[in-house]
Every structure is written in C-alpha cells, then in structure tokens.
Write a protein that holds these residues in place. Structure first.
Motif, PDB file in Angstrom:
ATOM      1  N   ALA A   1     -76.065  13.199   2.538  1.00 16.72           N
ATOM      2  CA  ALA A   1     -76.730  14.425   2.684  1.00 16.72           C
ATOM      3  C   ALA A   1     -77.063  14.803   4.019  1.00 16.72           C
ATOM      4  O   ALA A   1     -76.902  16.097   4.416  1.00 16.72           O
ATOM      5  N   LEU A   2     -77.819  13.962   4.495  1.00 19.30           N
ATOM      6  CA  LEU A   2     -78.302  14.427   6.010  1.00 19.30           C
ATOM      7  C   LEU A   2     -76.762  14.765   6.995  1.00 19.30           C
ATOM      8  O   LEU A   2     -76.926  15.730   7.653  1.00 19.30           O
TER       9      LEU A   2
ATOM     10  N   ASN B   1     -74.008  15.994   5.934  1.00 18.84           N
ATOM     11  CA  ASN B   1     -73.490  17.223   5.588  1.00 18.84           C
ATOM     12  C   ASN B   1     -74.320  18.188   5.937  1.00 18.84           C
ATOM     13  O   ASN B   1     -73.666  19.310   6.385  1.00 18.84           O
ATOM     14  N   ASN B   2     -75.504  18.086   5.905  1.00 18.70           N
ATOM     15  CA  ASN B   2     -76.612  19.157   6.477  1.00 18.70           C
ATOM     16  C   ASN B   2     -76.297  19.362   8.048  1.00 18.70           C
ATOM     17  O   ASN B   2     -76.462  20.597   8.550  1.00 18.70           O
TER      18      ASN B   2
ATOM     19  N   THR C   1     -73.338  32.031   4.381  1.00 20.01           N
ATOM     20  CA  THR C   1     -73.633  30.944   3.488  1.00 20.01           C
ATOM     21  C   THR C   1     -72.357  30.235   2.587  1.00 20.01           C
ATOM     22  O   THR C   1     -72.152  29.272   2.023  1.00 20.01           O
TER      23      THR C   1
ATOM     24  N   GLU D   1     -71.022  27.574   5.036  1.00 19.70           N
ATOM     25  CA  GLU D   1     -72.052  26.549   4.823  1.00 19.70           C
ATOM     26  C   GLU D   1     -71.742  25.733   3.748  1.00 19.70           C
ATOM     27  O   GLU D   1     -72.042  24.393   3.740  1.00 19.70           O
ATOM     28  N   ARG D   2     -71.722  26.417   2.476  1.00 17.37           N
ATOM     29  CA  ARG D   2     -71.613  25.588   1.133  1.00 17.37           C
ATOM     30  C   ARG D   2     -70.205  24.897   1.287  1.00 17.37           C
ATOM     31  O   ARG D   2     -70.339  23.663   0.843  1.00 17.37           O
TER      32      ARG D   2
ATOM     33  N   LEU E   1     -71.446  21.583   2.929  1.00 17.29           N
ATOM     34  CA  LEU E   1     -72.208  20.913   2.101  1.00 17.29           C
ATOM     35  C   LEU E   1     -71.672  20.244   1.011  1.00 17.29           C
ATOM     36  O   LEU E   1     -71.782  19.154   0.526  1.00 17.29           O
TER      37      LEU E   1
ATOM     38  N   LYS F   1     -73.373  21.465   8.215  1.00 16.20           N
ATOM     39  CA  LYS F   1     -73.558  22.965   7.940  1.00 16.20           C
ATOM     40  C   LYS F   1     -74.199  23.524   9.038  1.00 16.20           C
ATOM     41  O   LYS F   1     -73.960  24.913   9.405  1.00 16.20           O
ATOM     42  N   LEU F   2     -75.355  22.940   9.876  1.00 17.05           N
ATOM     43  CA  LEU F   2     -75.972  23.343  11.019  1.00 17.05           C
ATOM     44  C   LEU F   2     -74.816  23.707  11.997  1.00 17.05           C
ATOM     45  O   LEU F   2     -75.079  24.868  12.720  1.00 17.05           O
TER      46      LEU F   2
END
Length: 91
Positions: free
Chosen positions: A56-57, A59-60, A82, A85-86, A89, A63-64
């Motif tokens: 999760a970290l 993937n974040n 978005t 970005e999705r 994620l 995204k950034l």
C-alpha cells in the motif's frame, strides 16, 4: 482498530495543540509513544483486513509520482488525474 487510530491521533495532536496554544514544551517521549500506539492500531487494522501495508505504501508513492512527475506544485495538487492515479493504486 479505526476508533483506536483516531483516538491515538487525537492524543498526538493534543501535544502539538498545547504547544501552539499554550507554549507547553513538547514531550517527545510521549510523542513517540503516541506514534507507536497509532502504528499498533494501523498494523493490526491491516492484518485483520488482509492489507499488505508495504504494498500500500509503495503504491501510494507510485500514485504521487503520477501526480507530481517532477516536483510538487499547487496546480498539480488541485488538478489531479484521478483515473491515472487509480491505475497506479490498483497495481
């Protein structure tokens, strides 16, 4: 677990509120304790809900990188794609 996280974050915020509002010195031992409490609830929330925190970290961060390919800008923060970005994620 979410209630525990919110409670502990509230306790962490309170330390800094008292510093800003009343000039009370920051008790860094207490800050460390509250951060650890938040993490305990977060890690257990992830465990219970089968969330891979490391993934999760990662993937974040990806995204950034989509949001801010060169550097942070207010424009990019407001006008986000978005959909792209999705995609990051969901990898």
């Amino acid at each position: 677990m979410t209630t525990g996280m919110v409670t502990e974050v509230g306790e962490l915020v309170d330390v800094f509120k008292k510093n800003l509002a009343y000039g009370k010195p920051i008790d860094w031992v207490n800050v460390e304790e509250e951060v650890a409490d938040v993490m305990w609830y977060l890690v257990n929330f992830c465990r219970i809900n089968h969330i891979n925190l490391e993934k999760a970290l990662y993937n974040n961060i990806q995204k950034l990188k989509v949001r801010f390919p060169d550097k942070f800008t207010g424009e990019a923060a407001i006008n986000r794609d978005t959909t792209k970005e999705r995609v990051e994620l969901e990898k």
